[in-house]
Every structure is written in structure tokens, then in C-alpha cells.
Design a protein around this motif. Structure first.
Motif, PDB file in Angstrom:
ATOM      1  N   ALA A 113       0.824  -1.382  -0.050  1.00  8.73           N
ATOM      2  CA  ALA A 113      -0.147   0.117   0.094  1.00  8.73           C
ATOM      3  C   ALA A 113       0.960   1.203  -0.162  1.00  8.73           C
ATOM      4  CB  ALA A 113      -0.933  -0.058   1.354  1.00  8.73           C
ATOM      5  N   LEU A 114       1.946   1.268   0.914  1.00 14.36           N
ATOM      6  CA  LEU A 114       2.787   2.402   0.938  1.00 14.36           C
ATOM      7  C   LEU A 114       3.593   2.619  -0.499  1.00 14.36           C
ATOM      8  CD1 LEU A 114       4.007   2.226   4.609  1.00 14.36           C
ATOM      9  CD2 LEU A 114       2.332   3.656   3.779  1.00 14.36           C
ATOM     10  N   SER A 115       3.828   1.672  -0.761  1.00 14.99           N
ATOM     11  CA  SER A 115       4.816   1.789  -2.293  1.00 14.99           C
ATOM     12  C   SER A 115       3.999   2.176  -3.182  1.00 14.99           C
ATOM     13  CB  SER A 115       5.237   0.336  -2.383  1.00 14.99           C
ATOM     14  OG  SER A 115       4.507  -0.468  -2.897  1.00 14.99           O
ATOM     15  N   ARG A 116       2.728   1.978  -3.270  1.00 15.37           N
ATOM     16  CA  ARG A 116       1.643   2.229  -4.333  1.00 15.37           C
ATOM     17  C   ARG A 116       1.114   3.724  -4.192  1.00 15.37           C
ATOM     18  NH1 ARG A 116      -2.976  -1.387  -5.332  1.00 15.37           N
ATOM     19  NH2 ARG A 116      -2.941   0.213  -7.248  1.00 15.37           N
ATOM     20  N   GLY A 117       1.804   4.356  -2.933  1.00 10.66           N
ATOM     21  CA  GLY A 117       1.548   5.711  -2.767  1.00 10.66           C
ATOM     22  C   GLY A 117      -0.098   5.959  -1.983  1.00 10.66           C
ATOM     23  N   PHE A 118      -0.321   5.041  -1.368  1.00 13.00           N
ATOM     24  CA  PHE A 118      -1.586   5.089  -0.342  1.00 13.00           C
ATOM     25  C   PHE A 118      -0.957   5.407   1.009  1.00 13.00           C
ATOM     26  CE2 PHE A 118      -3.272   1.719  -3.216  1.00 13.00           C
ATOM     27  CZ  PHE A 118      -4.297   2.385  -3.883  1.00 13.00           C
TER      28      PHE A 118
END
Length: 133
Positions: A113-118
Motif C-alpha cells: 500500500a505504501l509503495s503504491r502511494g496510499f
């Protein structure tokens, strides 16, 4: 990343990242009434959301309930921001419960999630399926 986010209901208010809550409920309506606003707020706040369902509120009914609060729910599902799964696909991979695997899965989903920008990961898992032996 913000240090607190809105829970989705006024009676809970803002909560810091990493907060773990336990909800006791009597009916599926009780469960729905807290989880739908919880996830609707997460989607509005650019958070990845995972809802692992079990009786009494299964995938189809959970999806339909959330769709009433988030009319464009299909967009969130298609872009991978929202995942709604039955407990058998998350807790019982390969037919057995492995708590280490479940925990590692949550960690991987948060990193994804964090790596996808969330902003983060918002999740719930209903353990109604666990039976005492």
C-alpha cells in the motif's frame, strides 16, 4: 503521512496509525454500521482497505453495503485500493490456519500500500469462523 486519521464515526473520532480496535456486536447490522463508515472514510482518505469477511456479513453483503456509502466502489476495487475477501482466502490458505503467515500477509499488504502511494492500510478481519475445541 499523517499521524492520525479519521475513523469514520464521530463516537470513535480520530485515531493514530497502528491503532487496533476490537468490536463486539450482536447483529450483522451492528457490524455493518461500524465497518461501512470505517472503510468509506479510508477510501476517501487514500488508504488501502482490506475487509476479510465471515459470518454473519459475507463478501456479497459487505460489498453491497459499502457500495451504498461509496457509489463508485468498483473503481476502488479495480485499482486495488479495496479488497474484500472471505476468511477462507485469507486465514485458511492451503486449508489450515497459520498465524505467522497471516501476520506476514498483513505486513506485505501494508508495504505494498505504501509503495503504491496510499497513506496506509486500513483493515478488518472477522474471526467469527474460529470454533472452540
Amino acid at each position: 503521512m499523517a499521524t492520525v486519521q479519521k475513523f469514520g464515526t464521530d463516537f470513535v473520532g480520530d485515531i493514530p496509525w497502528g491503532t487496533h480496535l476490537c468490536q463486539f456486536y450482536e447483529t450483522k447490522h451492528d457490524l455493518r454500521d461500524i465497518l461501512v463508515p470505517y472503510f468509506a472514510e479510508g477510501l476517501r482518505s487514500n488508504e488501502a482497505c482490506i475487509w476479510i469477511t465471515s459470518e454473519p456479513l459475507e463478501v456479497e453483503e459487505a460489498t453491497a453495503a459499502l457500495e451504498k456509502a461509496v457509489p463508485d466502489i468498483d473503481r476502488f476495487i479495480k485499482n486495488g485500493q479495496l479488497l474484500i475477501l472471505p476468511y477462507t482466502e485469507w486465514y485458511l490458505k492451503d486449508g489450515t490456519f497459520d498465524p505467522n503467515s497471516v501476520l506476514q500477509g498483513w505486513i506485505e499488504k501494508e508495504q505494498e500500500a505504501l509503495s503504491r502511494g496510499f497513506e496506509g492500510l486500513r483493515l478488518t478481519g472477522n474471526t467469527f469462523w474460529i470454533e472452540r475445541s
